[in-house]
Write an enzyme that holds these catalytic residues in place. Structure first.
Site, PDB file in Angstrom:
ATOM      1  N   HIS A 129       0.727  -1.323  -0.088  1.00 23.76           N
ATOM      2  CA  HIS A 129      -0.033  -0.035  -0.077  1.00 23.76           C
ATOM      3  C   HIS A 129       0.692   1.103  -0.145  1.00 23.76           C
ATOM      4  O   HIS A 129       0.388   2.353  -0.589  1.00 23.76           O
ATOM      5  CB  HIS A 129      -0.942  -0.065   1.118  1.00 23.76           C
ATOM      6  N   LEU A 374      -3.191  -9.495   5.785  1.00 24.99           N
ATOM      7  CA  LEU A 374      -3.346  -9.097   4.405  1.00 24.99           C
ATOM      8  C   LEU A 374      -1.907  -8.280   3.913  1.00 24.99           C
ATOM      9  O   LEU A 374      -1.718  -7.854   3.023  1.00 24.99           O
ATOM     10  CB  LEU A 374      -4.302  -8.398   3.774  1.00 24.99           C
ATOM     11  N   PHE A 375      -1.146  -8.127   5.270  1.00 16.58           N
ATOM     12  CA  PHE A 375       0.300  -7.570   4.890  1.00 16.58           C
ATOM     13  C   PHE A 375       0.250  -6.173   4.197  1.00 16.58           C
ATOM     14  O   PHE A 375       1.449  -5.900   3.702  1.00 16.58           O
ATOM     15  CB  PHE A 375       1.234  -8.557   3.996  1.00 16.58           C
ATOM     16  N   CYS A 376      -0.760  -5.342   4.453  1.00 15.96           N
ATOM     17  CA  CYS A 376      -0.920  -4.062   3.586  1.00 15.96           C
ATOM     18  C   CYS A 376      -0.631  -4.256   2.154  1.00 15.96           C
ATOM     19  O   CYS A 376       0.253  -3.435   1.469  1.00 15.96           O
ATOM     20  CB  CYS A 376       0.152  -3.061   4.056  1.00 15.96           C
ATOM     21  N   ALA A 377      -0.940  -5.392   1.678  1.00 15.88           N
ATOM     22  CA  ALA A 377      -0.876  -5.610   0.000  1.00 15.88           C
ATOM     23  C   ALA A 377      -2.279  -6.270  -0.264  1.00 15.88           C
ATOM     24  O   ALA A 377      -2.177  -7.442  -0.821  1.00 15.88           O
ATOM     25  CB  ALA A 377       0.179  -6.299  -0.119  1.00 15.88           C
TER      26      ALA A 377
END
Length: 453
Positions: A129, A374-377
């Site tokens: 992100h 979701l790992f900022c993705a």
């Protein structure tokens, strides 16, 4: 990796000393264990060298650029020497600028503010992100996730061929995925961008701690990364590259340090003459300790030798991947396939487990710290998982959006400070949890899975 190469990786390069390597944590099942920090992709532990350098400087800390006293002069020299050290670490061009920021996110937002009018931005949906979202005020083209490095280049070439050839354009791409760890074809993407009159910025947050990054060899126009991923967790980041767009843009922040001259006008307003150096975008008192810590980490990694560091990390990667491959219920997430080169970042899901529950059990029962979610993705993880599960796991977040109750994965990540024992304990813990189940009960609290008490 061959047996001889693996042996060389173990003997030539021992883990670099990091803070926290002897920290013990309690287990819900009783007793304590040395903590296995396997969440480097979020924040790597501080190198002992970085901590020692900062501690030695701390008594001499002073204001930067604005003081006549000895400590201020010393701090200014330290700050500007740090800039030169990081510039050399990145192999920048002679006329490039290096701006110290707060993080990769801050660096890319700074560049987004400096885009020329009418600039079109091209970014893959696979980005973190930090590099996916800053371009909202520009004309953005989001590119679908490629399934091979060659497809990534071809996708970009087609998109650039259809753009307005007379306006400015920027491509933003990661060097290594924060989800899969896979290396992207940065040099080829840069060549494609330049062939179509566009510029390119490299998000090196996950690349710089694991591989050498040369602005000149890769052919990128800018590079951004964070200190806290580079074993220097003191709140600083870097944006380095071409000066023209940065000098032409209004300062990212208006204030002292960015201004060279301020005068009152007869109408009561003020006129401002801004610096044209990196100071233009470094308003306020600089984070000298953050900048110095990044420079210290750059020196430590360079002196350790990236050839040895990469060889040892590849050995650890092979151990983890081989161990996970022995557990049929584990599915490793990948865009480019098993043979793709990668850094020490691996995400996976476990059949029959909610990922939050699995990560909580690794922590509470084995003293292993990983990441889940979701790992900022988000777009990338959704693509890799293939669908949005509707069933809620036993530790699904109650405040998740509909259809995302169990849409998450587990990420294990490691680097220069990771001992063999940590990855071995992780692999053994995965096998045991899958075959025997958790030994403790868990519940959801504030959207997180935690041990029930």
């Amino acid at each position: 990796m061959s047996v001889s190469t693996a042996a060389a990786a173990r003997t030539v390069c021992a883990p670099l000393p990091v803070l926290g390597r002897d920290v013990t944590v309690p287990l819900v099942t009783g007793g304590e264990v040395t903590y296995a920090a396997l969440d480097y992709a979020a924040s790597a532990p501080a190198l002992q060298r970085v901590w020692d350098d900062v501690a030695a400087y701390a008594p001499y800390y002073g204001s930067v650029h604005r003081g006549a006293g000895y400590l201020s002069q010393l701090s200014t020299d330290l700050f500007e020497n740090a800039r030169r050290t990081v510039t050399e670490f990145l192999d920048c061009r002679p006329d490039d600028q290096l701006v110290f920021t707060r993080s990769t996110t801050d660096s890319l937002n700074l560049l987004a503010r400096a885009l020329p009018a009418g600039c079109q931005v091209f970014v893959f949906e696979t980005e973190h992100h930090a590099s996916l979202l800053p371009w909202q005020d520009a004309r953005v083209t989001y590119l679908n996730a490629p399934r091979t490095p060659r497809q990534a280049v071809e996708t970009l070439e087609r998109a650039l061929a259809d753009r307005d050839p007379h306006g400015p354009a920027l491509v933003c791409v990661t060097g290594a995925s924060n989800v899969t760890g896979e290396l992207w074809p940065v040099r080829e993407l840069a060549a494609a961008a330049h062939a179509h009159g566009a510029r390119i910025v490299l998000d090196a947050a996950q690349l710089a701690p694991h591989h050498p990054v040369s602005v000149q060899e890769l052919g990128v126009d800018w590079v951004a990364f964070s200190g806290h991923k580079l074993y220097a967790p003191f709140g600083a980041g870097v944006l380095a590259g071409r000066a023209d767009w940065l000098v032409a843009a209004d300062p990212y922040l208006a204030g002292g340090g960015a201004s060279r001259k301020v005068t009152r006008r007869e109408d009561g307003g003020v006129d401002v003459e801004w610096h044209e150096s990196a100071a233009r975008h470094e308003a306020g008192s600089p984070n000298v300790i953050g900048a110095y810590s990044i420079a210290s980490a750059c020196k430590a990694l360079t002196e350790a030798g990236f050839d040895s560091l990469v060889a040892r990390e590849e050995y650890l990667i092979s151990k983890v991947r081989a161990g996970l491959a022995e557990v049929p219920q584990v599915k490793v997430l990948s865009l480019f396939g098993d043979d793709a080169p990668r850094v020490g970042v691996i995400s996976f899901v476990v059949e029959g487990w909610n990922s939050s529950h699995f990560a909580a059990a690794l922590s509470a029962e084995y003293g292993i710290g990983v990441r889940d979610g979701l790992f900022c993705a988000h777009p990338l993880v959704r693509t890799l998982l293939g669908s949005d599960p509707q069933t809620q796991g036993e530790c699904g977040a109650p405040d998740a959006a509909p259809g995302e109750k169990s849409l998450n994965a587990i990420r294990v990540s490691f680097g220069a400070g990771t001992p063999d024992e940590h990855v071995e304990r992780f692999v053994n813990a995965v096998r045991e949890l899958v075959s025997e189940g958790a030994r403790w009960q868990y519940r959801t609290e504030d959207g997180r899975c935690v041990p029930a008490v």
